[in-house]
Design a protein around this motif. Sequence first.
Motif, mmCIF file in Angstrom:
data_model
loop_
_atom_site.group_PDB
_atom_site.id
_atom_site.type_symbol
_atom_site.label_atom_id
_atom_site.label_comp_id
_atom_site.label_asym_id
_atom_site.label_seq_id
_atom_site.Cartn_x
_atom_site.Cartn_y
_atom_site.Cartn_z
ATOM 1 N N PRO A 32 9.470 -2.712 -11.534
ATOM 2 C CA PRO A 32 9.712 -1.332 -11.972
ATOM 3 C C PRO A 32 8.550 -0.381 -11.655
ATOM 4 C CG PRO A 32 9.925 -2.873 -13.820
ATOM 5 C CD PRO A 32 9.501 -3.653 -12.627
ATOM 6 N N LYS A 33 7.319 -0.886 -11.693
ATOM 7 C CA LYS A 33 6.178 -0.030 -11.384
ATOM 8 C C LYS A 33 6.204 0.378 -9.917
ATOM 9 C CE LYS A 33 1.205 0.319 -11.801
ATOM 10 N NZ LYS A 33 -0.049 -0.340 -12.102
ATOM 11 N N LEU A 34 6.513 -0.559 -9.039
ATOM 12 C CA LEU A 34 6.619 -0.250 -7.615
ATOM 13 C C LEU A 34 7.762 0.730 -7.373
ATOM 14 C CD1 LEU A 34 5.644 -0.830 -4.704
ATOM 15 C CD2 LEU A 34 7.359 -2.654 -4.623
ATOM 16 N N ALA A 35 8.883 0.527 -8.053
ATOM 17 C CA ALA A 35 10.024 1.435 -7.912
ATOM 18 C C ALA A 35 9.655 2.842 -8.371
ATOM 19 C CB ALA A 35 11.217 0.899 -8.701
ATOM 20 N N SER A 36 8.886 2.945 -9.440
ATOM 21 C CA SER A 36 8.447 4.246 -9.940
ATOM 22 C C SER A 36 7.516 4.926 -8.941
ATOM 23 C CB SER A 36 7.740 4.070 -11.287
ATOM 24 O OG SER A 36 7.222 5.290 -11.730
ATOM 25 N N THR A 37 6.592 4.166 -8.377
ATOM 26 C CA THR A 37 5.682 4.706 -7.367
ATOM 27 C C THR A 37 6.467 5.190 -6.153
ATOM 28 O OG1 THR A 37 3.892 3.256 -8.087
ATOM 29 C CG2 THR A 37 3.716 4.164 -5.866
ATOM 30 N N THR A 63 0.840 -1.192 0.000
ATOM 31 C CA THR A 63 0.000 0.000 0.000
ATOM 32 C C THR A 63 0.879 1.247 0.000
ATOM 33 O OG1 THR A 63 -0.055 0.117 2.408
ATOM 34 C CG2 THR A 63 -1.788 -1.190 1.339
ATOM 35 N N HIS A 64 0.264 2.367 -0.376
ATOM 36 C CA HIS A 64 1.000 3.635 -0.315
ATOM 37 C C HIS A 64 1.439 3.914 1.121
ATOM 38 C CE1 HIS A 64 -0.664 4.645 -4.344
ATOM 39 N NE2 HIS A 64 0.508 5.241 -4.441
ATOM 40 N N GLU A 65 0.580 3.566 2.065
ATOM 41 C CA GLU A 65 0.912 3.789 3.473
ATOM 42 C C GLU A 65 2.200 3.054 3.853
ATOM 43 O OE1 GLU A 65 -0.741 2.936 7.980
ATOM 44 O OE2 GLU A 65 -1.947 2.298 6.277
ATOM 45 N N LYS A 66 2.303 1.813 3.408
ATOM 46 C CA LYS A 66 3.498 1.033 3.746
ATOM 47 C C LYS A 66 4.727 1.614 3.051
ATOM 48 C CE LYS A 66 3.321 -2.981 5.180
ATOM 49 N NZ LYS A 66 3.293 -4.345 5.637
ATOM 50 N N LEU A 67 4.568 2.076 1.814
ATOM 51 C CA LEU A 67 5.697 2.689 1.109
ATOM 52 C C LEU A 67 6.136 3.983 1.794
ATOM 53 C CD1 LEU A 67 4.717 2.133 -2.631
ATOM 54 C CD2 LEU A 67 6.489 0.959 -1.323
ATOM 55 N N ILE A 68 5.181 4.753 2.272
ATOM 56 C CA ILE A 68 5.519 5.992 2.981
ATOM 57 C C ILE A 68 6.231 5.666 4.290
ATOM 58 C CG2 ILE A 68 4.529 7.980 4.198
ATOM 59 C CD1 ILE A 68 2.379 8.026 1.942
ATOM 60 N N GLU A 94 12.459 -3.670 -0.175
ATOM 61 C CA GLU A 94 13.675 -3.478 -0.965
ATOM 62 C C GLU A 94 13.833 -4.562 -2.024
ATOM 63 O OE1 GLU A 94 16.603 -3.142 2.122
ATOM 64 O OE2 GLU A 94 16.104 -1.022 2.475
ATOM 65 N N GLN A 95 13.494 -5.789 -1.677
ATOM 66 C CA GLN A 95 13.548 -6.873 -2.660
ATOM 67 C C GLN A 95 12.518 -6.649 -3.767
ATOM 68 O OE1 GLN A 95 15.610 -9.527 -3.164
ATOM 69 N NE2 GLN A 95 16.845 -8.427 -1.654
ATOM 70 N N ALA A 96 11.328 -6.219 -3.382
ATOM 71 C CA ALA A 96 10.277 -5.966 -4.370
ATOM 72 C C ALA A 96 10.670 -4.808 -5.294
ATOM 73 C CB ALA A 96 8.959 -5.667 -3.666
ATOM 74 N N LEU A 97 11.311 -3.774 -4.745
ATOM 75 C CA LEU A 97 11.735 -2.637 -5.560
ATOM 76 C C LEU A 97 12.739 -3.051 -6.630
ATOM 77 C CD1 LEU A 97 12.120 0.102 -2.790
ATOM 78 C CD2 LEU A 97 10.407 0.051 -4.609
ATOM 79 N N LEU A 98 13.564 -4.044 -6.318
ATOM 80 C CA LEU A 98 14.558 -4.533 -7.292
ATOM 81 C C LEU A 98 13.914 -5.239 -8.475
ATOM 82 C CD1 LEU A 98 17.276 -5.964 -4.881
ATOM 83 C CD2 LEU A 98 17.417 -3.876 -6.264
ATOM 84 N N HIS A 99 12.749 -5.833 -8.252
ATOM 85 C CA HIS A 99 12.131 -6.670 -9.283
ATOM 86 C C HIS A 99 10.852 -6.105 -9.881
ATOM 87 C CE1 HIS A 99 15.030 -9.714 -8.250
ATOM 88 N NE2 HIS A 99 14.687 -9.616 -6.973
ATOM 89 N N LEU A 105 8.944 9.557 -2.927
ATOM 90 C CA LEU A 105 10.171 10.160 -2.410
ATOM 91 C C LEU A 105 10.295 11.609 -2.871
ATOM 92 C CD1 LEU A 105 12.794 9.794 -0.826
ATOM 93 C CD2 LEU A 105 13.843 8.956 -2.931
ATOM 94 N N LEU A 106 9.952 11.866 -4.124
ATOM 95 C CA LEU A 106 9.968 13.237 -4.643
ATOM 96 C C LEU A 106 8.951 14.102 -3.883
ATOM 97 C CD1 LEU A 106 10.959 15.311 -6.704
ATOM 98 C CD2 LEU A 106 9.211 14.452 -8.267
ATOM 99 N N ALA A 107 7.772 13.569 -3.651
ATOM 100 C CA ALA A 107 6.752 14.311 -2.891
ATOM 101 C C ALA A 107 7.239 14.596 -1.478
ATOM 102 C CB ALA A 107 5.445 13.526 -2.859
ATOM 103 N N GLN A 108 7.882 13.625 -0.857
ATOM 104 C CA GLN A 108 8.420 13.805 0.490
ATOM 105 C C GLN A 108 9.442 14.942 0.511
ATOM 106 O OE1 GLN A 108 11.324 10.954 1.749
ATOM 107 N NE2 GLN A 108 10.721 11.079 3.902
ATOM 108 N N ARG A 109 10.330 14.959 -0.463
ATOM 109 C CA ARG A 109 11.357 16.009 -0.517
ATOM 110 C C ARG A 109 10.737 17.380 -0.764
ATOM 111 N NH1 ARG A 109 16.236 12.861 -3.632
ATOM 112 N NH2 ARG A 109 16.741 11.525 -1.867
ATOM 113 N N CYS A 110 9.728 17.439 -1.616
ATOM 114 C CA CYS A 110 9.049 18.717 -1.868
ATOM 115 C C CYS A 110 8.363 19.222 -0.604
ATOM 116 C CB CYS A 110 8.032 18.577 -2.995
ATOM 117 S SG CYS A 110 8.768 18.370 -4.616
ATOM 118 N N LEU A 111 7.705 18.320 0.119
ATOM 119 C CA LEU A 111 7.045 18.716 1.366
ATOM 120 C C LEU A 111 8.054 19.178 2.407
ATOM 121 C CD1 LEU A 111 4.333 15.929 1.650
ATOM 122 C CD2 LEU A 111 3.956 18.361 1.210
ATOM 123 N N ASN A 112 9.193 18.529 2.467
ATOM 124 C CA ASN A 112 10.218 18.926 3.438
ATOM 125 C C ASN A 112 10.790 20.300 3.125
ATOM 126 O OD1 ASN A 112 9.933 16.556 4.864
ATOM 127 N ND2 ASN A 112 11.658 15.549 3.892
#
Length: 75
Positions: free
Chosen positions: A34-39, A6-11, A27-32, A44-51
Amino acid sequence: MIKTFTHEKLIRYLYNELPANEQQEIEQALLHDPKLASTCADLLLAQRCLNDLRTTPRKEVTDSILRYSRTFLVP
């Protein structure tokens, strides 16, 4: 087996709030996946913008409010 996250778990992953075993799963799922890695990259970009957002008003704004409030002082 494909596991969905879920987005919650990714956050929580981005903020390092997951137990070590769940963090490794993501981390294992992100390696395999690409859609999850993109999400995750988008989050991460949204987090940096908010910070980077300003959390206090500019000095000019504060000064303007103080000037305005002084017009209501009773002598």
